[in-house]
Design a protein around this motif. Structure first.
Motif, PDB file in Angstrom:
ATOM      1  N   PRO A 193       0.896  -1.266  -0.007  1.00 28.84           N
ATOM      2  CA  PRO A 193      -0.020  -0.071  -0.011  1.00 28.84           C
ATOM      3  C   PRO A 193       0.708   1.216   0.070  1.00 28.84           C
ATOM      4  CG  PRO A 193       0.345  -0.776   2.177  1.00 28.84           C
ATOM      5  CD  PRO A 193       0.909  -1.768   1.340  1.00 28.84           C
ATOM      6  N   CYS A 194       2.184   1.124   0.175  1.00 32.47           N
ATOM      7  CA  CYS A 194       3.229   2.234   0.432  1.00 32.47           C
ATOM      8  C   CYS A 194       3.042   3.078  -1.056  1.00 32.47           C
ATOM      9  CB  CYS A 194       4.584   2.065   0.469  1.00 32.47           C
ATOM     10  SG  CYS A 194       4.780   1.205   2.241  1.00 32.47           S
ATOM     11  N   ARG A 195       2.879   2.431  -2.244  1.00 33.01           N
ATOM     12  CA  ARG A 195       2.767   3.175  -3.337  1.00 33.01           C
ATOM     13  C   ARG A 195       1.606   4.324  -3.580  1.00 33.01           C
ATOM     14  NH1 ARG A 195       2.173  -0.665  -8.486  1.00 33.01           N
ATOM     15  NH2 ARG A 195      -0.031  -0.601  -7.492  1.00 33.01           N
ATOM     16  N   GLU A 196       0.482   4.050  -2.887  1.00 36.61           N
ATOM     17  CA  GLU A 196      -0.653   4.516  -2.932  1.00 36.61           C
ATOM     18  C   GLU A 196      -0.419   5.984  -2.268  1.00 36.61           C
ATOM     19  OE1 GLU A 196      -1.103   1.584  -3.020  1.00 36.61           O
ATOM     20  OE2 GLU A 196      -2.003   1.187  -4.695  1.00 36.61           O
ATOM     21  N   VAL A 197       0.271   5.918  -1.152  1.00 35.16           N
ATOM     22  CA  VAL A 197       0.495   6.828  -0.267  1.00 35.16           C
ATOM     23  C   VAL A 197       1.490   7.799  -0.658  1.00 35.16           C
ATOM     24  CG1 VAL A 197       1.488   7.641   1.988  1.00 35.16           C
ATOM     25  CG2 VAL A 197       0.004   5.564   1.746  1.00 35.16           C
ATOM     26  N   ALA A 198       2.742   7.257  -1.536  1.00 32.42           N
ATOM     27  CA  ALA A 198       3.525   8.081  -2.171  1.00 32.42           C
ATOM     28  C   ALA A 198       3.162   8.751  -3.338  1.00 32.42           C
ATOM     29  CB  ALA A 198       4.729   7.176  -2.630  1.00 32.42           C
ATOM     30  N   GLN A 199       2.021   8.274  -3.877  1.00 32.91           N
ATOM     31  CA  GLN A 199       1.597   9.167  -5.123  1.00 32.91           C
ATOM     32  C   GLN A 199       0.631  10.233  -4.603  1.00 32.91           C
ATOM     33  OE1 GLN A 199      -0.346   5.677  -7.032  1.00 32.91           O
ATOM     34  NE2 GLN A 199       1.183   5.325  -8.714  1.00 32.91           N
ATOM     35  N   THR A 200       0.254   9.912  -3.405  1.00 36.45           N
ATOM     36  CA  THR A 200      -0.757  11.103  -3.105  1.00 36.45           C
ATOM     37  C   THR A 200       0.117  12.231  -2.262  1.00 36.45           C
ATOM     38  OG1 THR A 200      -2.549   9.536  -2.385  1.00 36.45           O
ATOM     39  CG2 THR A 200      -2.580  11.528  -1.073  1.00 36.45           C
ATOM     40  N   ILE A 201       1.236  11.873  -1.715  1.00 35.32           N
ATOM     41  CA  ILE A 201       2.234  12.759  -1.181  1.00 35.32           C
ATOM     42  C   ILE A 201       2.776  13.586  -2.456  1.00 35.32           C
ATOM     43  CG2 ILE A 201       4.492  13.252  -0.281  1.00 35.32           C
ATOM     44  CD1 ILE A 201       4.167  10.956   1.483  1.00 35.32           C
ATOM     45  N   TYR A 202       2.970  13.010  -3.744  1.00 32.51           N
ATOM     46  CA  TYR A 202       3.649  13.511  -4.683  1.00 32.51           C
ATOM     47  C   TYR A 202       2.620  14.598  -5.288  1.00 32.51           C
ATOM     48  CZ  TYR A 202       5.006  14.100  -9.664  1.00 32.51           C
ATOM     49  OH  TYR A 202       5.052  14.793 -10.987  1.00 32.51           O
ATOM     50  N   GLU A 203       1.323  14.262  -5.345  1.00 33.36           N
ATOM     51  CA  GLU A 203       0.337  14.994  -5.810  1.00 33.36           C
ATOM     52  C   GLU A 203       0.147  16.335  -4.975  1.00 33.36           C
ATOM     53  OE1 GLU A 203      -3.090  12.581  -5.880  1.00 33.36           O
ATOM     54  OE2 GLU A 203      -2.281  11.148  -7.607  1.00 33.36           O
ATOM     55  N   GLU A 204       0.322  16.219  -3.610  1.00 35.79           N
ATOM     56  CA  GLU A 204       0.252  17.541  -2.824  1.00 35.79           C
ATOM     57  C   GLU A 204       1.641  18.435  -2.959  1.00 35.79           C
ATOM     58  OE1 GLU A 204      -2.523  15.998   0.792  1.00 35.79           O
ATOM     59  OE2 GLU A 204      -0.459  16.400   1.265  1.00 35.79           O
ATOM     60  N   LEU A 205       2.579  17.450  -3.179  1.00 33.07           N
ATOM     61  CA  LEU A 205       4.014  18.530  -3.388  1.00 33.07           C
ATOM     62  C   LEU A 205       3.989  19.294  -4.625  1.00 33.07           C
ATOM     63  CD1 LEU A 205       6.630  15.876  -2.381  1.00 33.07           C
ATOM     64  CD2 LEU A 205       6.086  17.919  -1.326  1.00 33.07           C
ATOM     65  N   THR A 206       3.598  18.920  -5.921  1.00 26.67           N
ATOM     66  CA  THR A 206       3.492  19.287  -7.082  1.00 26.67           C
ATOM     67  C   THR A 206       3.202  20.841  -7.225  1.00 26.67           C
ATOM     68  OG1 THR A 206       3.646  17.174  -8.274  1.00 26.67           O
ATOM     69  CG2 THR A 206       3.094  19.108  -9.499  1.00 26.67           C
ATOM     70  N   PRO A 207       2.031  21.244  -6.780  1.00 20.16           N
ATOM     71  CA  PRO A 207       1.656  22.524  -6.798  1.00 20.16           C
ATOM     72  C   PRO A 207       2.565  23.565  -5.930  1.00 20.16           C
ATOM     73  CG  PRO A 207      -0.257  20.856  -6.380  1.00 20.16           C
ATOM     74  CD  PRO A 207       1.010  20.303  -6.049  1.00 20.16           C
ATOM     75  N   LEU A 208       3.193  23.042  -5.167  1.00 20.50           N
ATOM     76  CA  LEU A 208       3.945  24.050  -3.969  1.00 20.50           C
ATOM     77  C   LEU A 208       5.041  24.455  -4.762  1.00 20.50           C
ATOM     78  CD1 LEU A 208       3.789  21.792  -0.633  1.00 20.50           C
ATOM     79  CD2 LEU A 208       2.043  23.345  -1.727  1.00 20.50           C
ATOM     80  N   PHE A 209       5.642  23.835  -5.938  1.00 18.75           N
ATOM     81  CA  PHE A 209       6.710  24.425  -6.489  1.00 18.75           C
ATOM     82  C   PHE A 209       6.821  25.037  -8.107  1.00 18.75           C
ATOM     83  CE2 PHE A 209       7.898  21.842  -3.086  1.00 18.75           C
ATOM     84  CZ  PHE A 209       8.963  22.460  -2.397  1.00 18.75           C
ATOM     85  N   ASP A 210       7.498  25.999  -8.352  1.00 19.25           N
ATOM     86  CA  ASP A 210       7.315  26.181  -9.887  1.00 19.25           C
ATOM     87  C   ASP A 210       8.491  25.299 -10.646  1.00 19.25           C
ATOM     88  OD1 ASP A 210       6.400  28.527  -9.147  1.00 19.25           O
ATOM     89  OD2 ASP A 210       8.059  29.741  -8.835  1.00 19.25           O
ATOM     90  N   GLN A 211       9.360  24.556  -9.972  1.00 17.65           N
ATOM     91  CA  GLN A 211       9.892  23.608 -10.871  1.00 17.65           C
ATOM     92  C   GLN A 211       8.995  22.186 -10.943  1.00 17.65           C
ATOM     93  OE1 GLN A 211      10.971  25.024  -7.777  1.00 17.65           O
ATOM     94  NE2 GLN A 211      12.902  26.060  -8.386  1.00 17.65           N
ATOM     95  N   PHE A 212       9.206  21.537 -11.845  1.00 22.04           N
ATOM     96  CA  PHE A 212       8.464  20.421 -12.325  1.00 22.04           C
ATOM     97  C   PHE A 212       9.298  19.140 -11.962  1.00 22.04           C
ATOM     98  CE2 PHE A 212       7.205  16.846 -15.103  1.00 22.04           C
ATOM     99  CZ  PHE A 212       5.965  16.621 -14.601  1.00 22.04           C
ATOM    100  N   VAL A 213       8.887  18.228 -11.077  1.00 17.17           N
ATOM    101  CA  VAL A 213       9.744  16.904 -10.813  1.00 17.17           C
ATOM    102  C   VAL A 213       8.736  15.966 -11.379  1.00 17.17           C
ATOM    103  CG1 VAL A 213      10.638  15.592  -9.080  1.00 17.17           C
ATOM    104  CG2 VAL A 213      10.880  18.011  -9.014  1.00 17.17           C
ATOM    105  N   PRO A 214       9.116  15.037 -12.503  1.00 18.39           N
ATOM    106  CA  PRO A 214       8.235  14.042 -12.637  1.00 18.39           C
ATOM    107  C   PRO A 214       8.185  12.689 -11.947  1.00 18.39           C
ATOM    108  CG  PRO A 214      10.226  14.022 -14.081  1.00 18.39           C
ATOM    109  CD  PRO A 214      10.390  15.306 -13.279  1.00 18.39           C
ATOM    110  N   TYR A 215       6.981  12.183 -11.861  1.00 19.42           N
ATOM    111  CA  TYR A 215       6.951  10.956 -10.915  1.00 19.42           C
ATOM    112  C   TYR A 215       7.883   9.973 -11.131  1.00 19.42           C
ATOM    113  CZ  TYR A 215       5.189   7.824  -7.428  1.00 19.42           C
ATOM    114  OH  TYR A 215       5.333   6.841  -6.152  1.00 19.42           O
ATOM    115  N   THR A 216       8.472   9.669 -12.489  1.00 16.23           N
ATOM    116  CA  THR A 216       9.243   8.775 -12.971  1.00 16.23           C
ATOM    117  C   THR A 216      10.783   9.050 -12.404  1.00 16.23           C
ATOM    118  OG1 THR A 216       9.719  10.327 -14.958  1.00 16.23           O
ATOM    119  CG2 THR A 216       8.252   8.470 -15.241  1.00 16.23           C
TER     120      THR A 216
END
Length: 279
Positions: A193-216
């Motif tokens: 189940p860790c993957r789903e938590v990781a993806q949710t954290i990533y979705e919350e992080l992305t709008p906080l920065f002007d720099q883009f970091v791909p999930y890959t």
């Protein structure tokens, strides 16, 4: 800038010892750490690179800026201010701590940034170099690129070091808290189940920065460090202070400034603080 001959490394933890032991082949290296006496420390290096090197270890409170041509700060994030209080920035200083809590401090002090990609753990004066990577350095100011003699450290200059720092933050903010709370190696973050938590954290992080970091990018880091135990997990297991205030806590302020509502990141932050307090 004059040629680099002398290197000061502030912080005699695993990363500091790794850098000192590998740079000592080509430079005059001094370690600075806690303690009251100047002495030689013999570093035994195993794993991806092997060797035994003796370097001088001095108390950080005796540091003199004229003793080196460049400084690397490898302490935990909460130790950076105290570790650098004797430095003015006249000699280049690269802060290599995790997180983003030191970004504004580096700007204010005229310091520069570094990101360590190597995997390393420490047991006394013996270190295990568990993963090869790079030491990526760069400037937030007008410092000209620095070059270092080739070594397994692979010190490379980055034109956009802030992008590199943000990428490392994404990886740390996702991998560290999950592995610390679940007590699992990094590779588990790629699986439910860790993957789903990781993806949710990533979705919350992305709008906080002007720099883009791909999930890959995150997936690549997880794969490369699959067998590693994150620094936050090791800190909790050892009863040490974690870097939650450098990695997760600044994200709460960033979200507030940008008018973004976070759900999972604040929860992870509170759980890590709770887990640390119970050690």
């Amino acid at each position: 800038m004059k040629p680099i001959k002398r290197i000061g490394i502030i912080g005699n933890g695993a990363v500091g010892m790794l850098m000192a032991s590998l740079l000592a082949k080509d430079y005059s290296v001094t370690l600075y750490g806690r303690g009251e006496e100047t002495r030689d420390v013999t570093i035994e290096r195993a794993g991806m690179t092997e060797g035994t090197v003796a370097v001088p270890l001095k108390p950080v409170h005796t540091l003199n800026e004229t003793e080196a041509d460049v400084f690397f700060v490898t302490t935990k994030a909460h130790q950076v201010r105290a570790a650098t209080e004797r430095l003015t920035g006249d000699v280049p200083v690269f802060i290599c701590s995790n997180g983003i809590a030191h970004l504004e401090y580096a700007r204010e002090r005229g310091f520069h940034l570094g990101v360590i990609e190597h995997g390393v753990t420490r047991d006394g004066n013996r270190i295990n170099h568990s993963g090869l990577g790079r030491v990526r350095i760069g400037s937030l100011h007008t410092l000209q690129p620095l070059t270092f003699i080739a070594s397994p450290l692979q010190v490379v200059w980055e034109a956009d070091i802030e992008q590199v720092v943000v990428e490392k933050l994404f990886a740390n903010a996702i991998i560290n808290p999950i592995t610390a709370l679940c007590r699992v190696p990094n590779g588990a973050v790629a699986e439910p189940p860790c993957r789903e938590v990781a993806q949710t954290i990533y979705e919350e992080l992305t709008p906080l920065f002007d720099q883009f970091v791909p999930y890959t990018y995150i997936e690549t880091i997880i794969e490369k460090t699959a067998q590693n135990r994150s620094s936050m997990l090791r800190d909790i297991e050892a009863g040490r202070m974690t870097e939650v205030d450098a990695i997760l806590t600044p994200l709460l302020k960033r979200a507030e400034d940008r008018g973004r509502k976070l759900t999972v990141i604040p929860l992870m932050q509170k759980l890590i603080i709770g887990a640390s307090a119970s050690c």
